[in-house]
Design an enzyme around this catalytic site. Structure first.
Site, short mmCIF file in Angstrom:
data_model
loop_
_atom_site.label_atom_id
_atom_site.label_comp_id
_atom_site.label_asym_id
_atom_site.label_seq_id
_atom_site.Cartn_x
_atom_site.Cartn_y
_atom_site.Cartn_z
CG ASP A 48 30.33 64.57 24.43
OD1 ASP A 48 31.16 63.27 24.57
OD2 ASP A 48 30.68 65.36 24.91
CD GLU A 107 26.27 58.64 30.90
OE1 GLU A 107 26.13 59.54 29.79
OE2 GLU A 107 27.27 59.57 31.95
CE1 TYR A 163 30.42 65.55 33.60
CE2 TYR A 163 28.93 63.81 33.35
CZ TYR A 163 30.40 64.33 33.32
OH TYR A 163 31.24 63.74 32.66
CD GLU A 203 31.42 60.12 32.12
OE1 GLU A 203 30.60 61.13 31.81
OE2 GLU A 203 31.34 59.17 31.23
C1 GCB Z 1 28.79 62.02 30.01
C2 GCB Z 1 29.43 61.15 28.85
C3 GCB Z 1 30.56 61.58 28.36
C4 GCB Z 1 30.46 63.17 28.01
C5 GCB Z 1 30.14 63.94 29.34
C6 GCB Z 1 29.95 65.43 29.01
O1 GCB Z 1 28.01 61.74 30.78
O2 GCB Z 1 29.77 59.90 29.69
O3 GCB Z 1 30.75 60.92 27.16
O4 GCB Z 1 31.39 63.93 27.23
O5 GCB Z 1 29.03 63.32 29.71
O6 GCB Z 1 31.07 66.22 29.25
O7 GCB Z 1 28.84 65.61 28.83
#
Ligand code: GCB
Length: 638
Positions: free
Chosen positions: A200, A444, A497, A533
Site C-alpha cells: 500500500d 506477508e 488487524y 504489526e
Molecule cells: C499490512 C502491511 C502494511 C500495510 C498495513 C495496513 O499488513 O504489511 O504494509 O500498510 O497492513 O495498514 O494495511
C-alpha cells in the site's frame, strides 16, 4: 501487448555490476565528493517510454534532447512538480549532472575513481560522457561503477553523468508489480496503462540517496567482515579483510575505543582480537551507555609495480551477541523485548529521498517514545539510518524489499534468483551493523500458496549461509494451519488487524482472537513470537466517545486492547511488539486510504496522535520493568 520499455530493461539486465561493499568514507587514502543538489531531469513521456534509448539521450547534454527541469537529488521526483503526469509516472526518467573531477585524481593512475549511487528506484542505467558504465536492478540498495578509465579520456574537462531510472515493476521485480493495459476504447484512451501493486505504500521513484564520487588506491580494502562474541569481561572480535589489487598485501588492524586508546591489534587479513574489560554494545534503555562503538582501523600496504600503495579504512564496530531460544530473544545473553515500531522512508515533497532533518527528528521521537527498536518495513533503509541506530542503540530488524509477493508467478525461479541476489546485497551492506539483529526476507508473502514453501525455505537457507550469526525470519499474516514458510524461520513474526480488517468496529473481539493467535502459533512451532504489526487508522483531530473507527479514541482503544494480551504473553514467549506504524505515510490512491495510510501514531508531519501517548506510557513502563534501565532515562525524565 508487450511493453517496449520493459524490453529495453531486459537487454540491459544481462550484465550486472558488483554491488559495493563498504560505505564510502574519507580516510588518509580515500576522498569522497558528494554530487547531491540540482540535476537536470527529463521524464520520457513517449507512448512506449523508450524515446530516450531510441534517440540516445545519454550521448549528448540532456537539454539538447528536449526540455529539462531542475530535480533535487536525493528526492523522489513524484511530488516535486505540479505536473500530475509526473506524480504517477511509470517508465524511464533521465537525470544528468555535469561534474568536475580533480586533476590530481585523474593524473594519478594508481587512483580508482568510483561513482556510487546510494539508491535509485527501481532500475538504473548509468553513463559517463555518453559511455555506459553500469546498471543496477532494485531500489533501496547502493550500486557503483569504476569510472576512472572513461573519465581519464577527457583529462581536465568536466564529466557528464547521466542516469536513467525506471520504476516499472513486474511479477519478477522486488517488490513485484504489474503493468496493465486497459484496452476498452470507450473507457480509456488508446495505449492507456496503469501499474498496480500488492503493497500500500506509494511507489515513489527517482534517485533516493546520495550520489558520490570516491577514490581508493588501486590496491584497496574491498570488504571487511566482523563477527563478535565475549566471555566474561573479554570481548572477542574476529575479522576478515578482503583486499583487491594485490596478491600479497600486508594488512594491519587496530581496535580503538572511544577514548582513542588502541585496545587490540593484529596483523594479517584475518584474525581474532581480544579486548579486555569490554564495553559491550547494548540497546537503548538496557544499559547506562547504549550503543558503545569501537573503531576498527584497517591499514593495507602493498607493492604494485614500481609503486608502494597504501589504503586505510575505519569501520565502527560494536561487540554483542544475538541468540534465540524457543521462548526468548537474547542480546548479550540477556532477554531482549522489542518495544518498537515499524517505519517507512516517507515524507511530503521529498517522498523517499534521504533527509537528515527527518532522520534526526525520527530518532528524537523514538527516544521520546521509549522505543528500543524498529523494523525497516518494507525495504532496506539508508545506511546513514543504520549508522544512527548503531550509535544510539536502536535495534533493527533488517527487511528486504520482498513485499507484496502475492501472485503465483512471483514465486517462480526468476523471482527467487533475483531475491537471492538482493539478500546478498543486503547482507553484504549491513552485516557489520551491531544494531541489525535479525533479517526479514519478506513481508506477508502469500505463504499459504504451496510454492511459498520451497521459495521461503531457499531464501532463509541462503541468508543463513551469508550470515550465520543472525536469526532469519519473514513476516506472515497467513493462517497458522496453512502457512508454508514459518517452519523455516527462527522467530515467528505475525501481523494482525483484529477489529480493523475483520470485525470492523468490534474492539471487544480483540483479546479472544489475539490470545487464540498466539496460542495457535506457539503451540505449533515452539518458537518465540513478535507481533510485527497491529494498529488502526486515525484521522488526526477526529474524535468520538465511545470510540468509532478512524477516530483517535479508536486507535488508542485498539492499541490498549492488544496490550493487555501482550502483557500476558510477554511472560511466556512473546518477545516483541512493533506498532503499525510510526507515522502516517503516502499510499497509492484508493477508497481504502484518506490521502495515505493513517495508522501512524504520529502524523506525517510528526505530530503525536492519541496512540503515541499510549505507546509512550507503555514503552517507558516496560523499560522500567526490565530493571537494567539507567537512572538517567527513567520516564518521564527524558
Ligand atoms: C499490512 C502491511 C502494511 C500495510 C498495513 C495496513 O499488513 O504489511 O504494509 O500498510 O497492513 O495498514 O494495511
Amino acid at each position: 501487448m508487450g511493453l517496449p520499455w520493459v524490453a529495453t530493461l531486459l537487454c540491459v539486465c544481462c550484465v550486472r555490476d558488483a554491488a559495493p561493499l563498504l560505505f564510502p568514507r574519507d580516510s588518509a587514502t580515500r576522498e569522497v565528493k558528494e554530487l547531491n543538489g540540482l540535476w537536470s531531469f527529463r521524464a520520457d513521456f513517449s507512448p512506449g517510454r523508450n524515446a530516450g534509448f531510441q534517440q540516445a539521450w545519454f550521448s549528448g547534454p540532456l537539454r539538447e534532447s528536449g526540455p529539462v527541469i531542475d530535480m533535487p537529488v536525493p528526492a523522489s521526483y513524484n511530488d516535486i512538480t505540479q505536473d500530475a503526469r509526473l506524480r504517477d509516472f511509470v517508465g524511464w526518467v533521465w537525470y544528468e549532472k555535469e561534474v568536475w573531477i580533480a586533476v590530481r585524481w585523474l593524473r594519478d593512475g594508481n587512483t580508482r575513481i568510483m561513482l556510487r549511487v546510494g539508491s535509485a528506484h527501481y532500475y538504473s542505467v548509468v553513463w559517463v560522457n555518453g559511455e555506459k558504465v553500469g546498471q543496477h536492478e532494485g531500489g533501496h540498495l547502493p550500486f557503483e561503477a569504476d569510472i576512472g578509465a572513461v573519465a581519464r579520456k577527457r583529462n581536465g574537462t568536466s564529466c557528464r553523468i547521466t542516469i536513467a531510472v525506471n520504476n516499472t515493476l513486474d511479477f519478477h521485480t522486488l517488490p513485484p508489480g504489474r503493468v496493465e493495459y486497459l484496452n476498452h476504447p470507450k473507457r480509456y484512451p488508446s495505449g492507456y496503462f496503469v501499474q498496480s501493486t500488492h503493497f500500500d505504500f506509494f511507489n515513489y521513484a527517482g534517485i533516493h540517496r546520495s550520489v558520490l564520487l570516491y577514490t581508493t588506491p588501486k590496491v584497496y580494502i574491498d570488504d571487511i567482515t566482523v563477527v563478535t562474541n565475549f566471555s566474561d569481561s573479554t570481548g572477542l572480535l574476529s575479522y576478515q579483510v578482503s583486499v583487491v589489487g594485490s596478491t600479497r598485501p600486508s594488512v594491519r588492524v587496530s581496535l580503538v575505543d572511544q577514548d582513542e586508546k588502541c585496545v587490540a591489534s593484529s596483523a594479517g587479513s584475518s584474525g581474532l582480537l581480544k579486548i579486555v574489560n569490554i564495553n559491550l554494545w547494548w540497546p537503548y534503555l538496557m544499559h547506562e551507555k547504549p550503543g558503545y562503538l569501537y573503531t576498527l582501523e584497517v591499514q593495507v600496504t602493498a607493492e604494485a609495480g614500481n609503486s608502494f600503495l597504501e589504503d586505510m579504512y575505519s569501520l565502527p564496530v560494536g561487540v554483542r551477541t544475538v541468540q534465540v531460544t524457543s521462548t526468548q530473544f537474547l542480546i548479550n545473553n540477556k532477554p531482549f523485548y522489542f518495544h518498537g515500531v515499524n517505519k517507512h522512508e516517507d515524507s511530503d515533497i521529498r517522498g523517499k529521498g534521504l533527509d537528515w532533518p527527518l532522520i534526526v527528528k525520527d530518532f528524537n521521537l523514538l527516544k521520546w517514545l521509549g522505543a528500543n527498536s524498529f523494523r525497516t518495513s518494507h525495504y532496506p533503509y539508508a545506511e546513514e539510518v543504520l549508522q544512527m541506530c548503531d550509535r544510539h542503540g536502536i535495534v533493527v530488524i533488517g527487511e528486504s524489499p520482498g513485499v507484496g509477493i502475492k501472485d503465483v508467478q512471483s514465486f517462480e525461479n526468476a523471482s527467487l534468483a533475483h531475491h537471492l541476489v538482493v539478500m546478498e546485497e543486503l547482507v553484504r551492506r549491513d552485516k557489520n551493523h551491531p544494531s541489525v539483529v535479525m533479517w526479514s526476507v519478506a513481508n506477508e508473502p502469500a505463504a499459504e500458496m504451496p510454492p511459498a514453501g520451497p521459495y521461503i525455505k531457499t531464501l532463509v537457507a541462503h541468508t543463513k549461509l551469508l550470515d550465520w550469526t543472525r536469526p532469519v525470519t519473514f513476516i506472515t499474516n497467513s493462517n497458522f494451519a496453512m502457512d508454508h514458510g514459518v517452519p523455516y524461520v527462527d522467530v515467528v513474526c505475525l501481523n494482525s488487524y483484529f477489529s480493523w480488517y475483520q470485525d470492523q468496529g468490534h474492539l471487544e473481539v480483540i483479546s479472544l482472537q489475539l490470545n487464540e493467535q498466539f496460542e495457535d502459533w506457539h503451540g505449533k512451532y515452539q518458537k518465540p513470537i513478535i507481533q510485527s504489526e497491529y494498529g488502526a487508522d486515525a484521522v488526526p483531530g477526529l474524535h468520538n466517545d465511545p470510540p468509532l473507527m478512524f477516530t483517535e479514541e479508536y486507535q488508542k482503544a485498539m492499541l490498549e486492547s492488544y496490550h493487555s494480551t501482550f502483557d500476558q504473553k510477554r511472560k511466556k514467549y512473546l518477545v516483541g511488539e512493533l506498532v503499525w506504524n510510526f507515522a502516517d505515510f503516502m499510499t497509492g490512491q484508493s477508497i481504502m486510504r484518506v490521502a495515505g495510510n493513517k495508522k501512524g501514531i504520529f502524523t506525517r508531519q510528526r505530530q503525536p496522535k492519541a496512540g503515541a501517548y499510549v505507546i509512550r506510557e507503555r514503552y517507558w513502563r516496560i523499560a522500567n520493568e526490565t530493571g537494567v534501565m539507567p537512572a538517567w532515562s527513567r520516564y518521564p525524565c527524558q
